[in-house]
Design an enzyme around this catalytic site. Structure first.
Site, mmCIF file in Angstrom:
data_model
loop_
_atom_site.group_PDB
_atom_site.id
_atom_site.type_symbol
_atom_site.label_atom_id
_atom_site.label_comp_id
_atom_site.label_asym_id
_atom_site.label_seq_id
_atom_site.Cartn_x
_atom_site.Cartn_y
_atom_site.Cartn_z
ATOM 1 N N THR A 138 0.843 -1.231 -0.067
ATOM 2 C CA THR A 138 0.153 -0.057 -0.037
ATOM 3 C C THR A 138 0.824 1.267 -0.006
ATOM 4 O OG1 THR A 138 -0.071 0.037 2.556
ATOM 5 C CG2 THR A 138 -1.665 -1.078 1.221
ATOM 6 N N GLU A 186 -5.586 -3.401 -1.546
ATOM 7 C CA GLU A 186 -6.140 -4.495 -1.038
ATOM 8 C C GLU A 186 -7.244 -5.365 -1.961
ATOM 9 O OE1 GLU A 186 -5.805 -1.554 0.359
ATOM 10 O OE2 GLU A 186 -4.641 -1.766 2.448
ATOM 11 N N LYS A 245 -14.666 16.635 12.035
ATOM 12 C CA LYS A 245 -15.823 16.493 12.773
ATOM 13 C C LYS A 245 -15.807 17.697 13.524
ATOM 14 C CE LYS A 245 -18.049 13.454 16.085
ATOM 15 N NZ LYS A 245 -17.856 12.119 16.566
ATOM 16 N N TRP A 264 -20.448 15.719 11.146
ATOM 17 C CA TRP A 264 -19.285 15.565 10.135
ATOM 18 C C TRP A 264 -19.365 16.305 8.963
ATOM 19 C CZ3 TRP A 264 -15.173 12.591 11.454
ATOM 20 C CH2 TRP A 264 -15.612 11.776 12.509
#
Lengths: 541, 541
Positions: free
Chosen positions: B184, B327, B437, B442
């Site tokens: 990754t 992934e 936040k 959010w």
């Protein structure tokens, strides 16, 4: 070292979960004798999961065979989903087979339960009733008028579903578990069972979504005319579900006028069936709006060029040929023209389209000579076609494993004679048993038939080999004339002389009203050979 | 009961045999610094099989990691094929990563051999040289002018191939064997290794052929601009081979003018890369004939609507978004508009196209709340996106299995916040870590960025959360202006006020020359947050 990817079992649950996620609103339409039933994939799946619960109620053991005699219908799709996902094996049976073959198949499969459309009770009741292993006979009322027999084993499909308002608890299946069973048509001997795994069904469905095979998409409206008792309807119900396409099922309404009406009314984009169906529909093509069609696939027997062209003229869409067998799930090749053939003259490209063409991914093919050695891939050298891969049978189910149908290294011997070119383009020359050996050389009956059928006066033609004292075998042609057309032997002979080697021209041309067919609609070469031999015996040349 | 189908291993041999059968003549083109090399799949495969023999000569053990530092080139494709089919593991490494990350990756993978493009020697020599496990360093001479180091481990790719004129004997691999390894990018921590199986690679290649995903066909000319060290170039070399498409590789010639020239010169039909590439090419779209393009895919980070529209205006082909991760092989979703959305206004359809959209077959997705419970699939309720299936990682390779990235029932936690609608349409709201936040609610930084980038004066925009005494966090925007354009904070604020909730409008707008990026070209939110926090500390509001 193992890769670290998830197992992700390739079982029919893949299809159900995918359709649940995105395609519950897409339509499943079934034509009935009196109209049609419009449903959704969501409703079909919910009913399929309740059907799994019905199998529990009926105490059908794990891996038991659940036989079906049914038209292409929503309930049949529910069986396609609800039986294998519950760990039982769906066994579709062709009700058009001879009774002795059905009896053999049911006995060989040891079917535990039978699901049968009410309209087929008259056809199959006797054999179903007398199969020893059958504990329950579930009648699906499709509006047929056959009387429901007074037999304690008979139960009604909808009554059973009504007893199971909740889905069955999920059953864990392995991708290599058996999912469904289909017997060969038995043109070369007794029918033999092919036991598909969940894995082979899911992989085959994926293959049908491929851009170069059938390219089935969420935007398609798929109508399988091929019966659901033929090799899982060529995998089309599963592929349509995986893609999220609408599905249109002709039900018992298989008359040409009904099929044309369904194609037009539901704006069908993709359909598939045997050549005999497309031939039967051809005279009606001008009567309906078929502008929605993007692909019409033919399979099961050779596709005459002239038929495909007639469709292309009438609808703008030529028929696409495909090739496969019960043992191959079935799709092995699909007659698209590759870029390598773009430079060919239009007529050659047209003829290519009538051939099996490029193979689909995952399937390996080879052409071998009589000694099992691969022949040149030059488009000319021919030999037996053999195939291998995860969608190909490894052996047969039941009493007869059919060992001679498989090579020592595990490939399926198809019994077809074929060529491959450098671009992987597959052409079927003939069935091994349909090749005619004359003077020590092979004559392809399929080639002669195709050239005969290209004549506008010929509707259908079948060529068989007849015993000949001098040459071993000589070809005879049986010809059905097109309506209102006339041609005599001299005309046919002249037509062929320009198209095939002179010694390929049949010794005799016999005009008949209809070519005898097998129960699956293929030309019955066996019956024709018998006919020819008895004619030869009574009327020596 | 097991089905009776053949095993038909899903390993990379499937691709090689298929290309051998039908696609040996199809082209593989590599651009070089000085021109291009035109080859065929036949030649590539023959060389790949000799490369397998090279691994034997170098005594590379079974399952050992074979590292590559390379541009998109024919030799890299040879490694893609020759390494896994010989039972070794291909380990592609991003040469643009920080040296400490490369050192960590090579040590974690314990690479046995390294293949490196000559032009990259300057960049990676130090870290390659000092990796303890490396026994051989194979230099691929791509015309780069870097000096070849005088090190006894250094050998030349072509010299090795010349020593192996014959293909290696076939090695039996299982479909669950490891085929390749990719780390990754480490935006959320240290890079972690994903170990793909043969099976996951073959299934993923099949998925890319699907009519509703990339529909890659024999008639395509595929140009992966996405680097071959990114998740197997999103599987495109394998898919192109499976389909029999031509492959065009940009090599080291990654400048926008070169890419445009390749797209045009080779009549490329399909290309894929990160948004930054398509943005860089946009000003040049009028300079070349791109009429061959049928699909341009963007992935790796969010696709701004405005960019896709600019491509649509210039070429007739909007950019198609896609979503995936290292992934996930990577393709999970592809932004096609479903038939369910046809009735939407054009602007809404356009916005849908910029979202991940419908998922591909075989991949299961779910959206869960903080307690792991699935949220409503109403297109509004959001939560963490989790995925499962045979093309999804089960854990990480090496020292750090990354257990917290997987749920107890084995699903991958993507770290992205998403919604699903009733039609399976996936929308990414934000990365969990990129959500801001503010006052307990959010704010989606991606949404605010997209609305900013929709303004014609804005070239790029990144929004990050900055610590705020009163609200916890407040958004700040970093904006790069389009060439020759001007707009001030008031103008930007007014633009946003009409488009997002008032409390989503950033507290500050900072015009900068360039947005810092990670080594894989994504906005570096980490760097921006650091910058913002230090600005906030020195210039309190």
């Amino acid at each position: 070292m193992r890769g670290l990817m998830q197992d992700g079992s390739l079982d029919i649950g893949v299809l159900l979960r995918r359709a649940d996620l995105g395609f519950r609103h897409k339509r499943v339409v079934t034509a009935t004798a009196s109209g049609e039933v419009i449903s959704t994939w969501g409703e079909v799946m919910d009913r399929a999961r309740r059907l799994s619960a019905v199998l529990d109620v009926l105490e059908v053991p794990r891996s038991a065979r659940v036989a079906t005699f049914g038209w292409n219908s929503q309930r049949h799709v529910e069986l396609y989903l609800g039986v294998p996902s519950a760990g039982r094996i769906l066994h579709t049976i062709n009700h058009r087979l001879f009774t002795r073959d059905v009896a053999h198949i049911m006995s060989d499969a040891a079917d535990d339960v039978v699901f049968v459309d009410r309209s087929l009770l008259g056809t199959v009741w006797d054999v179903v009733r007398s199969t020893a292993t059958v504990r329950w006979i579930v009648v699906m009322d499709d509006g047929g008028e056959e009387e429901i027999p007074a037999d304690p084993r008979v139960v009604d499909y909808e009554a059973l579903l009504a007893r199971c308002p909740e889905p069955a608890p999920a059953v864990r299946v392995d991708e290599n578990d058996a999912a469904s069973l289909c017997y060969t048509s038995g043109t070369t001997g007794r029918p033999r069972g092919v036991l598909y795994s969940h894995r082979s069904i899911v992989l085959h469905a994926l293959l049908l979504l491929g851009a170069d095979s059938f390219a089935i998409s969420e935007r398609d409206v798929v109508m399988p005319v091929v019966p659901m008792f033929h090799v899982n309807a060529w995998g089309l119900p599963y592929a349509a579900m995986l893609a999220g396409a609408d599905l249109v099922l002709p039900g018992p309404a298989m008359a040409p006028e009904n099929l044309i009406r369904q194609l037009s009314r539901h704006r069908v984009t993709f359909s598939a069936g045997v050549p005999a169906i497309w031939r039967a529909l051809e005279p009606l093509l001008g009567t309906a709006d078929l502008s929605s069609l993007r692909m019409v696939v033919s399979g099961g027997s050779a596709l005459p060029d002239a038929l495909s062209e007639a469709w292309a003229r009438a609808t703008g869409v030529p028929i696409t040929s495909s090739w496969g067998m019960t043992e191959t799930s079935p799709l092995v090749a699909c007659g698209r023209v590759s870029s390598a053939h773009d430079a060919l003259p239009a007529d050659d490209r047209r003829r290519l389209r009538g051939q099996p063409g490029p193979t689909v991914p995952l399937v390996d093919v080879r052409i071998v000579d009589a000694d099992g050695r691969p022949v040149e891939r030059d488009g000319v050298s021919s030999g037996e076609l053999q195939v291998a891969g995860p969608t190909i049978a490894a052996r047969y189910f039941g009493a007869d494993p059919g060992t001679s149908s498989f090579t020592d290294d595990g490939w399926l011997r198809t019994g077809d004679v074929a060529t491959l070119d450098a671009f992987g383009y597959l052409r079927i020359v003939d069935r091994t048993k349909d090749m005619i050996k004359s003077g020590g050389e092979w004559i392809s009956s399929v080639t002669v038939e195709n050239e005969l059928m290209a004549h506008p006066a010929v509707r259908e033609a079948a060529v068989v080999g007849v015993t000949d004292d001098r040459w071993g075998e000589r070809p005879w042609a049986y010809v059905v004339l097109a309506a209102g057309e006339e041609i005599d032997e001299t005309g046919l002979r002249r037509h062929l002389r320009e198209r095939v080697a002179s010694w390929w021209v049949p010794d005799r041309f016999l005009i008949i009203d209809e070519i005898p067919r097998t129960a699956t609609g293929k030309f019955s070469k066996v019956a024709l050979r018998d006919l020819a031999e008895s004619t030869a015996a009574s009327q020596p040349l």
